[in-house]
Design an enzyme around this catalytic site. Structure first.
Site, mmCIF file in Angstrom:
data_model
loop_
_atom_site.group_PDB
_atom_site.id
_atom_site.type_symbol
_atom_site.label_atom_id
_atom_site.label_comp_id
_atom_site.label_asym_id
_atom_site.label_seq_id
_atom_site.Cartn_x
_atom_site.Cartn_y
_atom_site.Cartn_z
ATOM 1 N N VAL A 11 37.014 -10.088 18.184
ATOM 2 C CA VAL A 11 37.063 -8.967 19.120
ATOM 3 C C VAL A 11 37.481 -7.662 18.445
ATOM 4 O O VAL A 11 37.990 -7.656 17.325
ATOM 5 C CB VAL A 11 38.027 -9.278 20.293
ATOM 6 C CG1 VAL A 11 37.552 -10.510 21.040
ATOM 7 C CG2 VAL A 11 39.458 -9.486 19.799
ATOM 8 N N GLU A 12 37.282 -6.555 19.157
ATOM 9 C CA GLU A 12 37.618 -5.194 18.707
ATOM 10 C C GLU A 12 37.030 -4.873 17.337
ATOM 11 O O GLU A 12 37.685 -4.333 16.454
ATOM 12 C CB GLU A 12 39.145 -4.991 18.694
ATOM 13 C CG GLU A 12 39.742 -4.915 20.092
ATOM 14 C CD GLU A 12 41.178 -4.416 20.089
ATOM 15 O OE1 GLU A 12 41.630 -3.878 19.063
ATOM 16 O OE2 GLU A 12 41.840 -4.572 21.121
ATOM 17 N N GLY A 13 35.766 -5.219 17.162
ATOM 18 C CA GLY A 13 35.082 -5.012 15.888
ATOM 19 C C GLY A 13 35.166 -6.282 15.070
ATOM 20 O O GLY A 13 36.216 -6.604 14.526
ATOM 21 N N ARG A 47 43.848 -0.403 18.370
ATOM 22 C CA ARG A 47 43.482 -1.395 17.365
ATOM 23 C C ARG A 47 44.592 -1.560 16.326
ATOM 24 O O ARG A 47 44.731 -2.619 15.719
ATOM 25 C CB ARG A 47 42.177 -0.983 16.675
ATOM 26 C CG ARG A 47 41.634 -2.018 15.708
ATOM 27 C CD ARG A 47 40.488 -1.454 14.906
ATOM 28 N NE ARG A 47 39.232 -1.511 15.640
ATOM 29 C CZ ARG A 47 38.149 -0.842 15.273
ATOM 30 N NH1 ARG A 47 38.182 -0.048 14.231
ATOM 31 N NH2 ARG A 47 37.040 -0.934 15.971
#
Length: 815
Positions: free
Chosen positions: A497-499, A375
């Site tokens: 995306v990704e949180g 991330r």
């Protein structure tokens, strides 16, 4: 009068001890010295000494303090703070803290920041950027990818596989490139400036995926089998985490596996039946090996006493019967491979668990640790690269495009959004660099990765909107000549995306940061629920009194720096950046103070007060972004010509910090905001947003060939190749600037002011007047071709824009 002076002296000494954060014993001795002086001068009597001893002795006698102060406090603390769930514990324990902990502590050590090594590429990494990365950028025709093929061309896919683009994180002993995190960031930035599909396709295998998990947790057999194949591109990986019922709340995934015996490849083995329904999985439609996260159950106790083993990660070949892949999602016309994957009671051996059967139930920690690295690289780098390219391209366009007989970049209304793009490009590159420096130093910065994921994707989206506004119709009309439109469409994907960004800001940044970065909170929580009562009390006593001293110090520091506007605090430099360091000292102390007060007033309810948490997280985030900017300025050699970019980025971040701080005080629990405002902002808000003059300076850099502009777009793809509209425009930008004095020469010779268009006609007139050489005529003619290409937009035959039916759909329609 003498008594008043003595009281002031006592207050000053105690305040100084708190400000300097000396120990309790040293503070007690200092107070005693002042009392001795007061007794000697007959200012105080026995009562003052009695009061002093009543306070000082219990605090300094450990056994008394623990039994009569700490023990009751511990009981109250346990009642206020709920015990953390196992997933919360794993999230907190995973990863490491780094520079963000200094910023949270209220007294940043600037020497520590500047002593972190400057990020550098090895000769091998630089050669990769100059060779294979440059070459694949030339190969990609974004319009073909997004409008005609709906995918990267097969020759691009093969080139990526053959040249190790999917193996940047894999160690050389397995055939990978084993590049630094900084090198990965540089590669992704360059690719992102060309195509979001290209950057996403390369980013995912080098981020959260089987390669990362295998290297950290895989068995030797798994590593020896998969890693060489991943390195050579023989396997295409993806990782399936998100389910329809569990997006940002990944810990509640409903997908499950049941431990059982079954037949696999003709043999009865101990394995698991897996049932899953995942979506939003990048590379899933083309993946050959699927990383899968699920909750594992053992109802027949085949592995031990526990029935619910917890989140587990496994590697599943996609050619196993029952594994469903191939269908695609259609995310805002962005054609990277993304889609669902499903399976119903698919039986696989336990050896498919990453790390083997002993890692059953350890998947959540594995994911959190690896996600903190991935991330921090992929999406922030993609965002930084996109904005760097947009900044330089927008500067070129604004200098080429004319309205009202002027380049539009000279209009003040255009300068304002241009400055936002340029200042953010400088900052975002700085943040990506500092973050990858942490990763290359061995850190797994979970808090920082959340900060940079949220703030860089957010700033990217806003910068793309600004760029679209400046380009107008040029940005709106899609086609081969439009280098902004697809990035504009893709921006919300990075936000999601990704949180998701809303969750990341309101829960993750501060939710983890408050516990991980605070010097005492985690120790208090751990000691409060320690099964060893004596050890727990001992540790709690040390933590709680350390915490009290810490909070007192931050109150005194906030008050003093508020009254003095932080003019007397330390700064590593005395140049134009001095005030920035001093203001950050002030805001760091404010963050530490307000964090303690928020936790004290809200306790365990703080995590449910998401807007309070979000604003506290904003303070930490903006301090990190600002310090990254100052670190870049230091690493670049403190070049004064770059100072407008530094000043804009820092002043914008500090202004945003101040806005969040102001909102926090307006909504602080229990009505404490008014009193706290008198401490923190005794003379009003100290920070002003970047000025019009500063906006002008940044916009001018973006429109002027210079070293600062080159550094702003460093590492991006500027080659004027066939499909690179940005590179072609950059060449036109230089030609236009070279053409302007020739245009003036022709106008002077002709005795009239010609319109700055039809430069080929200007060239013809200059030739007729005999004032231009053949090379100057050729330059004007070339500049006119480039100018028209830059300002014109694409148009199509109607049939070219009609949706093309797939063969099967055509047959069904005909029937």
């Amino acid at each position: 009068m003498t008594t008043l002076l003595w009281i002031i002296a006592m207050i000053f000494v105690l305040g100084a001890m708190a400000y300097l954060r000396v120990s309790l014993l040293s503070t007690t001795i200092a107070a005693a010295v002042v009392l001795v002086v007061g007794s000697t001068m007959d200012i105080i009597g026995v009562i003052s000494w009695i009061v002093f001893l009543v306070i000082a002795l219990p605090l300094n006698i450990k056994s008394f303090r623990q039994n009569f102060i700490s023990r009751p406090l511990l009981k109250v603390y346990r009642g206020i703070m709920p015990e953390m769930s196992s997933t919360e514990k794993e999230a907190i324990e995973a990863g490491t803290t780094w520079w963000e902990a200094d910023l949270f502590a209220g007294n940043p050590n600037w020497s520590k920041l500047h002593n972190y090594p400057k990020a550098r590429l090895t000769a091998e990494e630089q050669a990769f950027l100059d060779g294979p990365v440059e070459e694949v950028c030339k190969m990609v025709n974004q319009h073909q990818v997004s409008h005609e093929l709906g995918d990267l061309p097969q020759d691009v896919w093969q080139y990526l596989k053959d040249n190790g683009f999917f193996a940047m994180i894999i160690k050389k002993k397995y055939g990978g490139l084993e590049y630094s995190a900084y090198a990965q960031s540089c590669v992704l930035q360059k690719l992102a400036g060309v195509s979001s599909e290209l950057a996403s396709t390369v980013g995912v295998p080098n981020s959260l995926g089987p390669g990362e998990l295998l290297q950290h947790y895989g068995t030797k057999d798994q590593q020896d089998h998969y890693l060489p194949r991943l390195a050579k591109g023989l396997e295409v990986p993806c990782f399936a985490l998100t389910s329809p019922e569990a997006g940002s709340d990944a810990g509640s995934i409903p997908d499950f596996g049941v431990v059982c015996k079954g037949e696999f490849q003709g043999e009865e083995v101990l394995g698991m039946k897996l049932t899953w329904n995942k979506r939003y999985i990048t590379l899933a439609p083309v993946a050959t090996v699927l990383g899968l996260a699920f909750k594992l159950r053992d109802p027949d106790h085949l592995l031990g006493d526990k029935e619910e083993l917890g989140i587990t990660c496994a590697l599943i070949p996609t050619d196993i019967p029952g594994v469903e892949t191939g269908r695609r999602h259609f995310p805002l016309n962005c054609m990277f491979q993304n889609g669902p994957t499903r399976g119903n009671e698919v039986f696989v051996p336990l050896s498919f668990i990453i790390g083997g059967p002993e890692m059953a139930g350890q998947g959540w920690r594995m994911l959190v640790e690896c996600l903190s690295v991935g991330r921090g690289i992929t999406l922030p780098s993609n965002s930084a690269g996109g904005v760097k390219t947009a900044a330089v391209a927008t500067g070129a366009y604004a200098r080429i495009r004319r309205q009202f007989k002027l380049p539009i970049g000279k209009l003040e209304g255009i300068e304002e959004p241009m400055a936002r793009i340029g200042g953010n490009a400088y900052l975002m590159d700085a943040v990506a660099t500092l973050t990858t420096t942490a990763i290359d130093l061995g850190e797994k910065p979970s808090v920082i990765s959340a900060i940079v994921k949220y703030h860089l994707t957010d700033r990217m989206q806003k910068c793309v909107i600004d760029a679209m506004d400046i380009h107008g119709g040029k940005g709106v009309c899609l086609g081969p000549n439009n280098y902004l439109g697809r990035g504009y469409q893709a921006a919300p994907i990075a936000i999601t995306v990704e949180g998701a960004n809303i969750l990341t800001r309101s829960m993750i940044i501060y939710g983890q940061g408050a516990i991980r970065c605070h010097p005492y909170v985690l120790a208090e929580m751990e000691s409060a629920f320690d099964t060893d009562a004596n050890r727990g009390l001992d540790n709690f006593d040390a933590a709680i009194f350390g915490h009290i001293g810490f909070a007192t110090s931050n109150f005194i520091r906030s008050l003093w720096m508020g009254v003095t506007s932080s003019y007397f605090t330390n700064s590593p430099y005395s140049d134009k950046t001095k005030r920035y360091y001093q203001q950050m000292n002030r805001f760091s102390a404010n963050l530490a103070l307000l964090s303690d007060l928020a936790m004290a007033t809200l306790g365990g309810n703080l995590k449910r007060k998401e807007r309070i948490s979000a604003r506290l997280g904003d303070l930490l985030s903006q301090l990190y972004l600002t310090s990254a900017t100052l670190k870049r300025y230091e690493d670049d050699g403190r070049l004064t010509e770059d100072l407008p970019l530094v000043q804009w980025a820092v002043e914008d971040s500090l202004y945003k910090l101040q806005d969040s701080l102001d909102d926090l005080l307006n909504n602080f629990p229990m009505g404490l905001g008014i009193a706290l405002r008198a401490v923190i902002f005794p003379f009003g808000r100290p920070i002003k947003r970047p000025s019009d003059v500063l906006d002008h300076k940044v916009a001018k850099i973006m429109q002027t060939p210079c070293a600062s502009r080159d550094r702003l777009g460093k590492g991006q793809f500027w080659t004027p190749s066939e499909f690179n509209a940005v590179g072609i425009q950059e060449q036109t930008f230089k030609d236009i600037l070279a053409a302007e004095p020739l245009y003036d020469k022709v106008c002077k010779a002709a005795g009239k002011r010609l319109p700055f268009m039809w430069l080929d006609k200007v060239a013809a007139e200059g030739k007729a007047l005999g004032v231009l050489s053949d090379s100057e005529i050729a330059l004007l003619e070339r500049a006119e071709i480039g100018r028209l290409k830059s300002i014109n937009v694409d148009d199509f035959d109607t049939n070219e824009l009609r949706a093309q039916l797939a063969p099967k759909a055509k047959q069904e329609k005909a029937a």
